[in-house]
Design a protein around this motif. Structure first.
Motif, short mmCIF file in Angstrom:
data_model
loop_
_atom_site.label_atom_id
_atom_site.label_comp_id
_atom_site.label_asym_id
_atom_site.label_seq_id
_atom_site.Cartn_x
_atom_site.Cartn_y
_atom_site.Cartn_z
N UNK A 1 15.75 55.68 70.46
CA UNK A 1 16.99 55.48 71.20
C UNK A 1 16.65 54.86 72.53
N UNK B 1 18.96 53.98 75.74
CA UNK B 1 20.28 54.02 76.38
C UNK B 1 20.17 53.27 77.71
N UNK C 1 29.81 45.10 84.74
CA UNK C 1 28.85 46.20 84.65
C UNK C 1 29.07 46.92 83.33
N UNK C 2 28.03 47.54 82.84
CA UNK C 2 28.23 48.19 81.54
C UNK C 2 27.12 49.15 81.20
N UNK C 3 27.34 49.87 80.14
CA UNK C 3 26.34 50.78 79.58
C UNK C 3 26.38 50.61 78.08
N UNK C 4 25.23 50.75 77.45
CA UNK C 4 25.19 50.59 76.00
C UNK C 4 23.86 51.08 75.46
N UNK C 5 23.85 51.34 74.16
CA UNK C 5 22.59 51.63 73.50
C UNK C 5 21.96 50.31 73.07
N UNK D 1 19.11 51.70 68.65
CA UNK D 1 19.26 53.04 68.08
C UNK D 1 18.78 52.92 66.66
N UNK E 1 22.17 49.93 67.12
CA UNK E 1 22.63 49.74 68.49
C UNK E 1 23.28 48.39 68.73
N UNK E 2 22.99 47.45 67.89
CA UNK E 2 23.43 46.08 68.05
C UNK E 2 24.82 45.91 67.44
N UNK E 3 25.56 44.87 67.86
CA UNK E 3 26.88 44.59 67.30
C UNK E 3 26.79 44.22 65.83
N UNK F 1 27.92 45.79 74.32
CA UNK F 1 29.04 46.55 73.80
C UNK F 1 30.19 46.57 74.79
N UNK F 2 31.40 46.72 74.27
CA UNK F 2 32.54 46.98 75.13
C UNK F 2 33.11 48.34 74.79
N UNK F 3 33.78 48.92 75.73
CA UNK F 3 34.46 50.18 75.48
C UNK F 3 35.92 49.93 75.16
N UNK G 1 16.97 54.96 79.45
CA UNK G 1 16.37 56.23 79.00
C UNK G 1 15.94 56.01 77.55
N UNK H 1 31.35 49.34 61.87
CA UNK H 1 29.93 49.65 61.74
C UNK H 1 29.71 51.14 61.90
N UNK I 1 28.64 56.27 66.12
CA UNK I 1 27.63 57.18 66.64
C UNK I 1 28.21 58.59 66.71
N UNK J 1 30.58 57.53 81.39
CA UNK J 1 31.34 56.29 81.39
C UNK J 1 32.54 56.50 80.48
N UNK K 1 36.28 54.31 79.06
CA UNK K 1 36.01 54.80 77.70
C UNK K 1 34.76 54.17 77.10
N UNK L 1 32.91 53.17 73.66
CA UNK L 1 33.39 52.93 72.31
C UNK L 1 32.59 53.79 71.31
N UNK M 1 28.85 53.92 71.78
CA UNK M 1 28.27 54.31 73.05
C UNK M 1 28.38 53.26 74.14
N UNK M 2 29.11 52.16 73.90
CA UNK M 2 29.17 51.10 74.89
C UNK M 2 30.37 51.19 75.80
N UNK M 3 30.22 50.67 77.00
CA UNK M 3 31.31 50.64 77.98
C UNK M 3 31.07 49.47 78.90
N UNK M 4 32.12 48.67 79.16
CA UNK M 4 31.99 47.65 80.19
C UNK M 4 33.22 47.67 81.08
N UNK N 1 34.04 46.25 85.45
CA UNK N 1 33.69 46.36 86.86
C UNK N 1 34.63 47.33 87.56
#
Lengths: 388, 388, 388
Positions: free
Chosen positions: A22, A24, A44-48, A51, A72-74, A217-219, A384, B76, B79, B153, B155, B157, B160-163, B165
């Motif tokens: 994993x 993250x 800005x964003x967060x994603x795996x 995975x 983890x990928x689209x 990724x998008x949320x 992480x 897909x 998670x 973060x 929402x 998805x 686990x992704x979020x974007x 600003x």
């Protein structure tokens, strides 16, 4: 599970081990006005980033396999290594069949579990990476040299597929050697060279790259006009080519807790109905362990390997391994009629390895882009990671 | 694999265990004319509600991990928990990083493997459930109280992704306590409270809910105009909000073979350019084991756990555990300018646990909907479940 | 893990084993002008036909399970067997619930790991294959006969889902027997018969088939107008039917290193507002082991099983098992108002089993198509397979 040592019992194959990892990630972007105009307001964003779940083992005493899926990928789960390996073919060589990393580039041959930075350096964009094919490879018994020769379909998609009556075949070869070694101790000098000739399916080739960060990724709920994933900063568009050649050169060194690695890659694209393109890329990076560890070199593969802290966090009561690292990388996608742009990245990194299987990484990346004028972006990235 | 007890040998990490589950569902719908007009003719169907494969283990003596993929849902693989846990941080607390259930709501913190009914109660719609973040949590050594504080973060998805600003950050906290316990015996009273403050990415928030059943799949060939999956019965549409607060209260009790659980949830939505919304939800459910079992309470997590029959079907020669249960739940998505509707569900359930890992469930759900008039639907749902 | 033999210890369920397989295929197509006009210019290609990871085990002493995911197919991971099995129901029978191969057809009941050719024979197109349902099945204690009765939803999609108020239910049953057996030796005669009655959801049914090869993936960059995956060569289009009946007959024999298998399948489609359709299919194939092996017969399932070389490649120093095989198959999708076309395939095959878990396969398939005139195609297909 060795049938030779228990001659009276039947061999207990297949063997299997569940593996995975994993990563993250989170990233924050700062762009100047020119960069905002060029690629839009990167969010800005967060994603795996990865995975993975995989099965690795032996189907028989001389046949290994790996089925490694990345969630983890689209899109649908993309394939990491999916392959079988027959050992001791034509001497001490291995025959690999399936979807695997093609043998060109030290950075791309390094496991994603064992990278110094969040992403591979820019020139990786030129290299075929995983493709479907067959490879014969081996190493000297003293592990001071490696060789590999692979034939493969190109381009294979992320699920190992390729179609096309017109072309779609390629060959790659890599040679590496340790030219200096300080006894068994932590000092060595690695050199390597690689070549690939590619006849891409349907005569189409495209190079494009983001800076050395990836948030895919998008949320949901992204307003209209705002990029929902990270756009390429440089991009050739489709190039009409009969065949393309890749040249790679590697240089790497370890000296105690310090190590450095550098590569140059040249893509020579034979355009149909246009001039030949010369597209270069290069990078150099260096790392230093504040806590005394050494970067392990995997002699059988000719790449660097896993960091094992001298004292892990936990019952050993240590602080893990701490590493500082820096990298400069460059890629030029502009030549003749193709003006894809140029980019340079400078990255400063801090890695905390809690134990051999867990690490936290911090990267600051400064990207300079020359495409439709000059522009800049700064990116703070965190990761992480745990693997098993 | 405990390195302390075998001081002379090296610890054998990472450890890994393959886990997973299957929930095969079928549902039949009956709708009155008003409900048919509101949501269309919901089709009877069958589907796998959850189909999971996961790897869980320890990367090191103080670092756990989980990678849990669900293949039953559309799109897909979504998670489930994908996370690492560092133990003994700031005392006896755990630091969790990744994608995990945010600490608010007793029902949503209960494992999907161990639910009394086919679906969680309606108010779960308000709660963040799994999001990407970092959490510090712990429990009293006697397991009579738990606490958790998480930043995340929002929402995120399903991957686990979020974007975004603009916002996308949130915090949640939950406290629970056992206020009465009948020795070590099967009697206790649990209370809990939780709070979350959410600044949603891009200022967008949406609540919607089906009745307490979910059939997500089509077999293809659905005629035009017929819903191919279960439509939401109530729906706020997008709400433009700078921040939203959630308040939750929990009450649960066990007395021998009887147990009950109730929660109230309030969502207070601060609308941009509009009045503040107060959206409430609540449920109460109770279950009784005809075969004498007791609902286990997991003191470290402050939720109910797995049912273990006194005598499983099989070589033990038993009939397994038989449970009857009932639930009433309610959710109001209408306030001020937002008229998303209100819904109440009454569910009667019968559960047959063949053994601790296999169960069959039968639910009858009656849904009353107040949205563009009043309407009703009745749903018969079945599930076969195995987990490991 | 047998609780009876260790009466004092608790049973150690659930058990779990990680299993999987990889089939890496490549195919080259040659088409005459009429075939090019009928289906377009089918592109040569390479792809992973199956890439599977699965968990199999026992949830309890009398409950087995399997969760098997296939990542090689397009779309989200498609479901192979996802099911639970309760043993010793109504005598020595097993009750299976979930998504599994419906009991009609010897070819389709044979494991994809153990097929003689790259693909199943054409008539498999008529058969329901995996659908979601419940089945009671068993075999005689001497394994000389099997029976199965299954009720299922139809059509279930590749993820086990089905919706539709109008129909969607079916039943299937299969009986097999070994009518002659040469002691325990490698000689037997198998017969079988099966029937299925299908009321398809929404009254829609469609049969279509490629030749006996399948390359599903593209590598991207396929020019406009060129098929990016293998189109069906024959195709009924949607048929409006209230119910459809399937009849199947099986005959198979083993004699030393030689074996043969044949089936006939009839689909009788009761058209709404049209005449009843009679659509037949049949195949016969035979194989011979040059290296002296025998095709194993699985008496509990009434199908052929895995090939185990007498001497595997590897430390045993053998050359593995070498097999030659041939097949003729036929399917007719034209009757009355439905003119889907007819196709015959002739296949010659060469199989090299390195060991029980690894094989390479080579097939040459000649396809004759009668649809909008007569056309022909020749296909060379290869496979590398490993399973565990």
């Amino acid at each position: 599970a060795n049938p030779k040592s228990v001659a009276e019992s039947k061999p207990s194959f297949p063997t299997v081990r569940l593996s995975g990892m994993m990563q993250a990630d989170a990233a924050w972007f700062s762009q100047d006005a020119a960069n905002l105009a060029l690629v839009g307001d990167v969010q800005d964003g967060a994603d795996f980033r990865r995975t993975r779940l995989s099965a690795v083992g032996k189907a028989w005493d001389n046949v290994g396999y790996c089925i490694d899926m990345d969630f983890g990928f689209g899109g649908r789960p993309s394939f990491a290594d999916v392959r079988l390996d027959v050992e001791d073919v034509l001497g001490r060589n291995d025959l690999r069949v399936g979807y695997y990393r093609q043998p060109i580039g030290m950075d791309v041959m390094t496991s994603a579990r064992e990278m110094t930075f969040l992403e591979r350096a820019l020139p990786a964009t030129f290299l075929p990476f995983r493709q479907t094919g067959a490879m014969l490879s081996g190493s000297r018994e003293d592990e001071l040299a490696t060789w590999a020769l692979s034939v493969y379909r190109f381009p294979s998609d992320f699920y190992g597929g390729n179609v096309g009556d017109n072309g779609g075949y390629a060959v790659a070869s890599r040679l590496t050697a340790v030219v200096m070694q300080q006894g068994d101790g932590p000092g060595l000098l690695h050199i390597g060279g690689a070549y690939s000739l590619i006849d891409p399916a349907n005569d189409l080739l495209r190079y494009r790259s983001t800076p050395e960060i990836f948030i895919g990724e998008t949320g949901g709920g992204v307003p209209v006009g705002v990029p929902s994933d990270l756009p390429p900063f440089i991009d050739t568009g489709n190039i009409d080519t009969e065949y393309t050649q890749l040249f790679g050169a590697e240089l790497a060194a370890v000296c105690g807790s310090f190590y450095a690695q550098s590569e140059a890659v040249y893509s020579v694209v034979d355009q149909r109905g246009g001039p030949t393109l010369f597209l270069p890329g290069a990078y150099i990076h260096a790392g230093y362990f504040l806590t005394g560890e050494t970067r392990v070199y995997k002699g059988k593969e000719g790449v660097f390997g896993r960091v094992t802290p001298q004292k892990s966090v936990g019952s050993e009561g240590g602080i893990g391994a701490w590493e500082i690292a820096a990298r400069w990388s460059y890629m030029d996608l502009s030549d003749e009629n193709i003006q894809g742009g140029r980019m340079a990245n400078f990255t400063a990194g801090l890695n905390w390895y809690l134990n051999p299987r867990t690490k936290f990484q911090l990267n600051y990346i400064h990207a300079d882009v020359w495409r439709a004028g000059e522009s800049e972006a700064g990116i703070l990235g965190m990761r992480a990671q745990v693997d098993f």
